[in-house]
Design a protein around this motif. Structure first.
Motif, PDB file in Angstrom:
ATOM      1  N   TRP A  22       0.826  -1.214   0.000  1.00 23.31           N
ATOM      2  CA  TRP A  22       0.000   0.000   0.000  1.00 23.31           C
ATOM      3  C   TRP A  22       0.860   1.264   0.000  1.00 23.31           C
ATOM      4  N   ARG A  23       1.994   1.242   0.669  1.00 26.69           N
ATOM      5  CA  ARG A  23       2.892   2.405   0.678  1.00 26.69           C
ATOM      6  C   ARG A  23       3.310   2.745  -0.740  1.00 26.69           C
ATOM      7  N   GLN A  24       3.721   1.746  -1.487  1.00 24.96           N
ATOM      8  CA  GLN A  24       4.151   1.966  -2.863  1.00 24.96           C
ATOM      9  C   GLN A  24       2.973   2.315  -3.766  1.00 24.96           C
ATOM     10  N   THR A  25       1.831   1.672  -3.545  1.00 25.07           N
ATOM     11  CA  THR A  25       0.644   1.916  -4.365  1.00 25.07           C
ATOM     12  C   THR A  25       0.110   3.331  -4.194  1.00 25.07           C
ATOM     13  N   LEU A  26       0.096   3.821  -2.956  1.00 30.02           N
ATOM     14  CA  LEU A  26      -0.495   5.128  -2.658  1.00 30.02           C
ATOM     15  C   LEU A  26       0.509   6.275  -2.631  1.00 30.02           C
ATOM     16  N   GLY A  27       1.807   5.960  -2.712  1.00 32.78           N
ATOM     17  CA  GLY A  27       2.813   7.014  -2.590  1.00 32.78           C
ATOM     18  C   GLY A  27       2.955   7.497  -1.155  1.00 32.78           C
ATOM     19  N   PHE A  28       2.639   6.628  -0.207  1.00 32.09           N
ATOM     20  CA  PHE A  28       2.776   6.953   1.217  1.00 32.09           C
ATOM     21  C   PHE A  28       4.227   6.713   1.636  1.00 32.09           C
ATOM     22  N   CYS A  43       2.345  -2.123  11.430  1.00 31.18           N
ATOM     23  CA  CYS A  43       3.082  -1.253  10.513  1.00 31.18           C
ATOM     24  C   CYS A  43       2.186  -0.104  10.085  1.00 31.18           C
ATOM     25  N   MET A  44       2.654   1.125  10.347  1.00 29.77           N
ATOM     26  CA  MET A  44       1.878   2.299   9.980  1.00 29.77           C
ATOM     27  C   MET A  44       2.572   3.049   8.854  1.00 29.77           C
ATOM     28  N   ILE A  45       1.765   3.546   7.917  1.00 29.21           N
ATOM     29  CA  ILE A  45       2.269   4.381   6.840  1.00 29.21           C
ATOM     30  C   ILE A  45       1.444   5.663   6.804  1.00 29.21           C
ATOM     31  N   GLU A  46       2.001   6.710   6.190  1.00 33.75           N
ATOM     32  CA  GLU A  46       1.259   7.959   6.122  1.00 33.75           C
ATOM     33  C   GLU A  46       1.475   8.646   4.783  1.00 33.75           C
ATOM     34  N   HIS A  47       0.516   9.496   4.425  1.00 35.78           N
ATOM     35  CA  HIS A  47       0.644  10.315   3.232  1.00 35.78           C
ATOM     36  C   HIS A  47       1.621  11.439   3.567  1.00 35.78           C
ATOM     37  N   PRO A  48       2.619  11.696   2.719  1.00 33.50           N
ATOM     38  CA  PRO A  48       3.654  12.672   3.063  1.00 33.50           C
ATOM     39  C   PRO A  48       3.158  14.113   3.191  1.00 33.50           C
ATOM     40  N   GLU A  49       2.035  14.445   2.584  1.00 33.52           N
ATOM     41  CA  GLU A  49       1.541  15.820   2.663  1.00 33.52           C
ATOM     42  C   GLU A  49       0.368  15.980   3.618  1.00 33.52           C
ATOM     43  N   SER A  50      -0.625  15.101   3.520  1.00 37.77           N
ATOM     44  CA  SER A  50      -1.827  15.259   4.349  1.00 37.77           C
ATOM     45  C   SER A  50      -1.666  14.674   5.744  1.00 37.77           C
ATOM     46  N   GLY A  51      -0.729  13.716   5.905  1.00 41.03           N
ATOM     47  CA  GLY A  51      -0.566  13.042   7.191  1.00 41.03           C
ATOM     48  C   GLY A  51      -1.584  11.935   7.420  1.00 41.03           C
TER      49      GLY A  51
END
Length: 132
Positions: A22-28, A43-51
């Protein structure tokens, strides 16, 4: 407003593999300072702009639960425990107490809305000393 959505939680069998996909798919990205590694059960991932955040949690059961996605909410104005009492008073159902899961009381309480959809109540930022 008394709570906000901290993150969306997804039950899975391999938290690292699914979060990586999902990180790679969403650009997170991984959370800065807390990289995900093979074997991590959460494992947590986040969007780099919106958080916006997604948390992947391993479920040991062979079959995953029917409701694999749920909200984690964090109180804005009350403590976690006061928020749980308030929500139960509003008709939420008690499902499970996981406050002691990490040994420090930093866990959560699982409740269900009036239609049975489960969600977890986390500690407030002031209780956890965190801005996440």
């Amino acid at each position: 407003m008394t709570v906000f959505i901290s993150h969306l939680t997804i039950d899975c069998h391999d938290a690292y593999a699914l979060s990586t996909w999902w990180r790679q798919t969403l650009g997170f990205r991984d959370i800065p300072g807390d990289p995900n590694e093979p074997g991590h059960e959460e494992c947590m991932i986040e969007h780099p702009e919106s958080g916006q955040r997604l948390l992947f949690i391993e479920v040991p059961d062979e079959e995953l639960p029917a409701k694999r996605i749920h909200l984690d909410v964090r109180p804005l104005e009350r403590s976690r425990d006061d928020e749980v009492e308030w929500l139960i008073g509003r008709g939420a159902g008690f499902v499970a107490d996981r406050r002691g899961i990490h040994g420090s009381g930093s866990g959560w309480v699982t409740l269900a809305d009036p239609e049975g959809n489960q969600f977890c109540v986390l500690r407030s930022h002031s209780e956890s000393g965190s801005a996440n």
